[in-house]
Design a protein around this motif. Structure first.
Motif, short mmCIF file in Angstrom:
data_model
loop_
_atom_site.label_atom_id
_atom_site.label_comp_id
_atom_site.label_asym_id
_atom_site.label_seq_id
_atom_site.Cartn_x
_atom_site.Cartn_y
_atom_site.Cartn_z
N ASP A 30 48.86 16.04 16.92
CA ASP A 30 49.66 16.56 18.03
C ASP A 30 50.81 15.63 18.40
O ASP A 30 51.40 15.76 19.48
CB ASP A 30 48.78 16.86 19.24
CG ASP A 30 48.13 15.60 19.81
OD1 ASP A 30 48.43 14.49 19.31
OD2 ASP A 30 47.34 15.72 20.75
N GLN A 31 51.11 14.68 17.51
CA GLN A 31 52.26 13.80 17.70
C GLN A 31 52.18 12.98 18.99
O GLN A 31 53.18 12.78 19.68
CB GLN A 31 53.56 14.61 17.67
CG GLN A 31 53.97 15.05 16.27
CD GLN A 31 54.38 13.86 15.40
OE1 GLN A 31 55.41 13.23 15.64
NE2 GLN A 31 53.56 13.54 14.41
N CYS A 32 50.98 12.48 19.29
CA CYS A 32 50.83 11.67 20.50
C CYS A 32 51.46 10.29 20.33
O CYS A 32 51.78 9.63 21.31
CB CYS A 32 49.35 11.53 20.85
SG CYS A 32 48.41 10.54 19.65
N GLY A 33 51.60 9.82 19.09
CA GLY A 33 52.24 8.54 18.84
C GLY A 33 51.32 7.33 18.90
O GLY A 33 51.78 6.19 18.71
N MET A 53 53.33 11.58 9.65
CA MET A 53 52.48 12.75 9.88
C MET A 53 53.31 13.99 10.16
O MET A 53 53.02 15.08 9.66
CB MET A 53 51.52 12.49 11.03
CG MET A 53 50.43 11.50 10.71
SD MET A 53 49.37 12.07 9.35
CE MET A 53 48.29 13.19 10.21
N ARG A 84 42.61 12.63 17.46
CA ARG A 84 42.23 13.74 16.60
C ARG A 84 41.35 13.30 15.43
O ARG A 84 41.02 14.10 14.56
CB ARG A 84 43.48 14.45 16.06
CG ARG A 84 44.34 15.09 17.15
CD ARG A 84 43.57 16.20 17.82
NE ARG A 84 44.26 16.75 18.96
CZ ARG A 84 44.79 17.97 19.01
NH1 ARG A 84 44.69 18.75 17.98
NH2 ARG A 84 45.38 18.39 20.09
N LEU A 86 42.15 11.50 12.90
CA LEU A 86 42.84 11.58 11.60
C LEU A 86 42.93 10.20 10.96
O LEU A 86 43.12 9.19 11.64
CB LEU A 86 44.24 12.16 11.80
CG LEU A 86 44.27 13.63 12.21
CD1 LEU A 86 45.62 14.02 12.77
CD2 LEU A 86 43.90 14.52 11.02
S1 SF4 Z 1 47.90 11.02 13.66
FE1 SF4 Z 1 46.62 10.96 15.49
S2 SF4 Z 1 47.38 9.17 16.65
FE2 SF4 Z 1 48.95 9.72 15.16
S3 SF4 Z 1 50.37 11.07 16.26
FE3 SF4 Z 1 48.85 12.37 15.20
S4 SF4 Z 1 47.24 12.74 16.70
FE4 SF4 Z 1 48.43 10.99 17.45
#
Ligand code: SF4
Ligand code: SF4
Length: 134
Positions: A30-33, A53, A84, A86
């Motif tokens: 979800d691109q939380c960073g 990602m 997530r 990942l």
């Molecule tokens: S890989 Fe995980 S930590 Fe990284 S942006 Fe995506 S959800 Fe966030």
């Protein structure tokens, strides 16, 4: 209102190839960073882990042109913190494998300084050529 992103078949094929090889559900990012903030090598990377990602989600082959996929050291810092669950190291490994299958060499023996090569342990050279050449 933001427009919906429509991926081409080519992009979707590339996205699915990354998911198949890595075993990671990259579309759930979800691109939380958090990964970019956790990675000890972000400063050395041309694109951050979260951008890697995002480009993988969009099926953009240009992601393989960034040094980031080669710099990832599989330290698992990002995986430990990703909400997530990942594992970006597997995504980076998948991108390296796809790149290497195209027989693109990221290092060539001619470009290694002779004095530097003489100083390096043989195992480092063998490891580098196994990881970075097609
Ligand atoms: S890989 Fe995980 S930590 Fe990284 S942006 Fe995506 S959800 Fe966030
Ligand atoms: S596994 Fe790779 S991307 Fe993740 S924190 Fe470590 S070096 Fe960075």
């Amino acid at each position: 209102m933001a427009g919906k992103i429509v991926l081409s078949h080519h992009n979707i094929d590339f996205q699915k190839q990354i998911e198949k090889i890595s075993g990671e559900k990259i579309t759930s990012c979800d691109q939380c960073g958090v990964c970019s903030g956790s990675c000890p090598f972000t400063d050395e990377m041309e694109i951050t882990p979260s951008t890697m990602m995002k480009m993988s989600q969009l099926g953009l082959p240009e992601v393989m042109e960034a040094n980031s996929i080669w710099i990832c050291a599989s330290c698992f810092n990002c995986m430990a913190r990703c909400p997530r669950g990942l594992d970006l190291s597997k995504v980076a490994e998948a991108l390296r494998q796809i790149s290497l299958r195209q027989a693109v060499d990221s290092i060539t023996i001619e470009n290694i300084d002779k004095e530097e090569a003489a100083r390096l342990p043989s195992i480092a050279l063998v490891g580098a050529f196994r990881k970075l050449t097609g």
